[in-house]
Design an enzyme around this catalytic site. Structure first.
Site, short mmCIF file in Angstrom:
data_model
loop_
_atom_site.label_atom_id
_atom_site.label_comp_id
_atom_site.label_asym_id
_atom_site.label_seq_id
_atom_site.Cartn_x
_atom_site.Cartn_y
_atom_site.Cartn_z
N GLU A 31 0.82 -1.21 0.00
CA GLU A 31 0.00 0.00 0.00
C GLU A 31 0.86 1.26 0.00
O GLU A 31 1.94 1.29 0.58
CB GLU A 31 -0.92 0.01 1.23
CG GLU A 31 -1.74 -1.26 1.33
CD GLU A 31 -3.08 -1.06 2.00
OE1 GLU A 31 -3.49 0.09 2.23
OE2 GLU A 31 -3.73 -2.07 2.29
N CYS A 70 -6.76 4.39 -2.00
CA CYS A 70 -6.98 2.94 -2.02
C CYS A 70 -8.34 2.50 -2.56
O CYS A 70 -8.41 1.66 -3.46
CB CYS A 70 -6.74 2.36 -0.63
SG CYS A 70 -7.70 3.13 0.69
N ASP A 231 -0.75 -0.34 -4.43
CA ASP A 231 -2.10 0.09 -4.82
C ASP A 231 -2.16 1.52 -5.34
O ASP A 231 -3.11 1.90 -6.01
CB ASP A 231 -3.11 -0.13 -3.68
CG ASP A 231 -2.87 0.75 -2.45
OD1 ASP A 231 -1.80 1.38 -2.35
OD2 ASP A 231 -3.77 0.79 -1.59
N HIS A 232 -1.18 2.35 -5.03
CA HIS A 232 -1.05 3.71 -5.59
C HIS A 232 0.24 4.29 -5.06
O HIS A 232 1.01 3.59 -4.39
CB HIS A 232 -2.25 4.61 -5.25
CG HIS A 232 -2.56 4.69 -3.78
ND1 HIS A 232 -1.80 5.42 -2.89
CD2 HIS A 232 -3.54 4.10 -3.05
CE1 HIS A 232 -2.30 5.29 -1.68
NE2 HIS A 232 -3.34 4.49 -1.74
#
Length: 618
Positions: A31, A70, A231-232
């Site tokens: 994450e 997210c 996720d980013h």
């Protein structure tokens, strides 16, 4: 082909095939992490396990997560569709999927795969039917039946924004060695956050190794395709939540064992780089391509692995909608060199007060430095109102701090026109429902899914509404007289954007269109009323201010109105200014901090807005 038909065909074919003919698939995800890995050239990162994995795998250089936070990022993955098409772009909303659409693990399950998710979901689309065989902290491929092929996800939370700011923390990385982006001031607290970010990456690296060791111990390494990604982008302000390259670019590393090398792209080689443009909307069709499952016609991405590899796309796209309690609308697009940002709410500052983001020491210290006049132009930008358009050259400006949109040379002008056209084209092609205010979108959808509503021209004239948004927020906006004529348009989406265009231009425009805006206080659309009320409260006559504020306060009561319009009213009230709000301090205190009329994940947003509003009105 209808969904049931192609799933039946696929399942029948697989029933006759031997299990080893299909790969197992393992996703290792983390994450809030940009490509800050040793194998991506970061000299500070301590990631020996991932570096070893990359040495025998293919690294992707140009990968975007679509959303820089997210929930909408994961929604993109699970649906294979842009959240801007499904009404799921806004943080922790809960929209419906259209009839006949399914989340991709359901398609894998129906084709014979065992699917496990350990363990984060956080989708902005409501689950319909059984999605995973198991989704929990105990989920594992080991729970499958016999030699059943599996698709398993292990998500490592340790790099999340919340873990960067957690204290106490025993520091390992030397803060003096980290690189501070040009948009951030070089302060001790900011260096501490970045050093802790690298410490968490090192911890995550160990988790990756342990999972790979389990795969090896189970004798599955030679039959399992493994993919690692984040996720980013990094969990820092102006990375996370912002659809710049800094918020959207992620690492992605794919290992395809020799037994399934026929499913690899032509450029596959251990330790090599792929320059292919990849987006999270591509992940679902890619998984189906690897598993031999036909791609449904509603998927909007393009497979880059498997037996149905599709052509590379010239552009990849990003977006920003409501981030927690703050409303915004941004679209972005990039090619292999340039990033284009289109801000559709340029009257708002970049760094709107967002309670969760302000828990990060970096955010607070950055804002304090700006208010003390101790930041450079590049570092001050975040705390000012937005430019309508931004263009950045990634080859020469990795931190995206030099906006080329207003003084481009010949090459940059051409890139600006190309990327602007690409952004417009996607919005119209997918019938981007984000151009409707959130409350308005759900009002028009009613019992249907937003995607279904958006396909109905009588309920959503997408081109007209998007054109109105473009007109109202151009770098060189039209005259207030032009916008004023649209306040009587038959489409509330058009009226909304034209009222916002007048608000964006400030005092002269509001004065010229005051009578029309007063009429908009009684518009059938609550969203139009909110924009008109903010415009009159901020720039209207003395007689306009009190009725406008009262209108906003009554709409902000979430037990009377739905939470989406209450959030819009509270956002508008925040912009009015302390002096005008002071007489309403007591009334603000009476607004409900929570409502039962919202999904659990959004419950805190009202309280965050009202507490902040109460503070600035004191």
């Amino acid at each position: 082909m209808k969904r049931r038909e192609f799933l039946g065909t696929a399942a029948g074919a697989f029933a006759q095939a031997e299990t080893p003919s299909r790969p197992n698939i393992l996703w290792l995800t983390c994450e809030d992490m940009s490509p800050n890995l040793g194998c991506y050239g970061d000299p500070v990162a301590k990631t020996p396990a991932i570096d070893r994995f990359a040495a025998r795998s293919l690294r992707y250089r140009n990968v975007w997560s679509c959303a820089p936070v997210c929930a909408p990022a994961r929604t993109t993955i699970i649906s294979g569709m842009y959240p801007t098409a499904t009404g799921s772009e806004n943080m922790r909303c809960l929209s419906k999927m259209a009839p006949g659409q399914a989340m991709f693990p359901q398609l894998l399950r129906e084709a014979g795969y065992y699917t496990s998710n350990n363990a984060k979901e956080d989708y902005n689309l409501a689950l319909s039917g059984k999605v995973w065989d198991e989704s929990s902290p105990q989920a594992h491929w080991r729970k499958r039946s016999g030699q059943q092929p599996f698709f398993s996800v292990f998500n490592f939370l340790i790099t999340h924004e919340s873990q960067i700011r957690s204290r106490p923390h025993k520091r390992k990385q030397d803060p003096r060695k980290v690189r501070i982006p040009a948009y951030l001031p070089d302060l001790p607290e900011i260096r501490q956050d970045w050093a802790q970010y690298y410490d968490r990456i090192a911890e995550m690296d160990g988790m990756v190794q342990r999972t790979l060791d389990e795969l090896q111990a189970d004798g599955l390494a030679d039959t399992t395709i493994v993919m690692f990604y984040s996720d980013h982008g990094a969990g820092m302000p102006r990375s996370k939540r912002w659809p710049y390259n800094s918020g959207l670019q992620v690492p992605m590393i794919v290992h395809i064992p020799a037994a399934f090398r026929h499913l690899a792209p032509q450029d596959y080689k251990g330790g090599a780089w792929s320059e292919r443009m990849v987006s999270f909307v591509d992940l679902a069709p890619t998984l189906l391509s690897l598993a031999g499952v036909p791609k449904p016609d509603y998927h909007q991405g393009f497979a880059f692995l498997g037996n149905k590899i599709e052509d590379e796309q010239e552009y990849i796209y990003g977006f920003r909608g409501r981030m927690d309690e703050r409303i915004d609308l941004v679209r972005s697009v990039r090619d292999k060199r340039y990033v284009y940002i289109r801000n559709y709410m340029p009257h708002r500052i970049y760094g709107q007060h967002l309670a969760y983001m302000f828990e990060m020491p970096t955010t607070r210290k950055w804002k304090e430095a700006f208010e003390a006049g101790k930041t450079t132009d590049e570092q001050s930008h975040f705390w000012k109102t937005k430019a309508s358009e931004e263009l950045y050259d990634l080859d020469n400006d990795r931190d995206e701090v030099h906006n080329l949109a207003y003084r481009p040379n010949a090459e940059q002008k051409q890139a600006l026109a190309r990327l602007r056209a690409a952004q417009h084209s996607l919005a119209r092609r997918i019938r981007d429902v984000g151009f409707l205010p959130e409350h308005e979108m759900y009002e028009r959808s009613r019992a249907d899914a937003p995607f279904t509503m958006a396909q109905d021209q009588t309920r959503y004239a997408a081109s007209r509404v998007i054109n109105a948004a473009d007109l109202a927020t151009l770098p060189q906006p039209p005259s207030p007289a032009v916008l004023r004529t649209y306040l009587g348009d038959g489409d509330s989406g058009v009226r909304y954007w034209c009222a916002l265009g007048l608000l964006r231009q400030g005092l002269p425009a509001v004065e010229m269109a005051a009578e029309g805006l007063r009429m908009c206080l009684h518009d059938p659309s609550l969203s139009v009323r909110m924009v008109a009320a903010e415009a009159l409260a901020r720039y209207g006559t003395a007689e306009d201010v009190d009725p406008a504020i009262e209108r906003l306060l009554s709409t902000a009561h979430a037990e009377v109105n739905d939470v989406y319009i209450a959030i819009a009213a509270l956002n508008a009230l925040t912009e009015i200014g302390a002096a005008k709000l002071k007489p309403y301090h007591a009334k603000i205190a009476l607004l409900p901090l929570e409502t039962s009329r919202v999904n659990e994940r959004m419950k805190g947003y009202l309280g965050d807005l009202i507490r902040h509003l109460h503070q600035i009105s004191a």
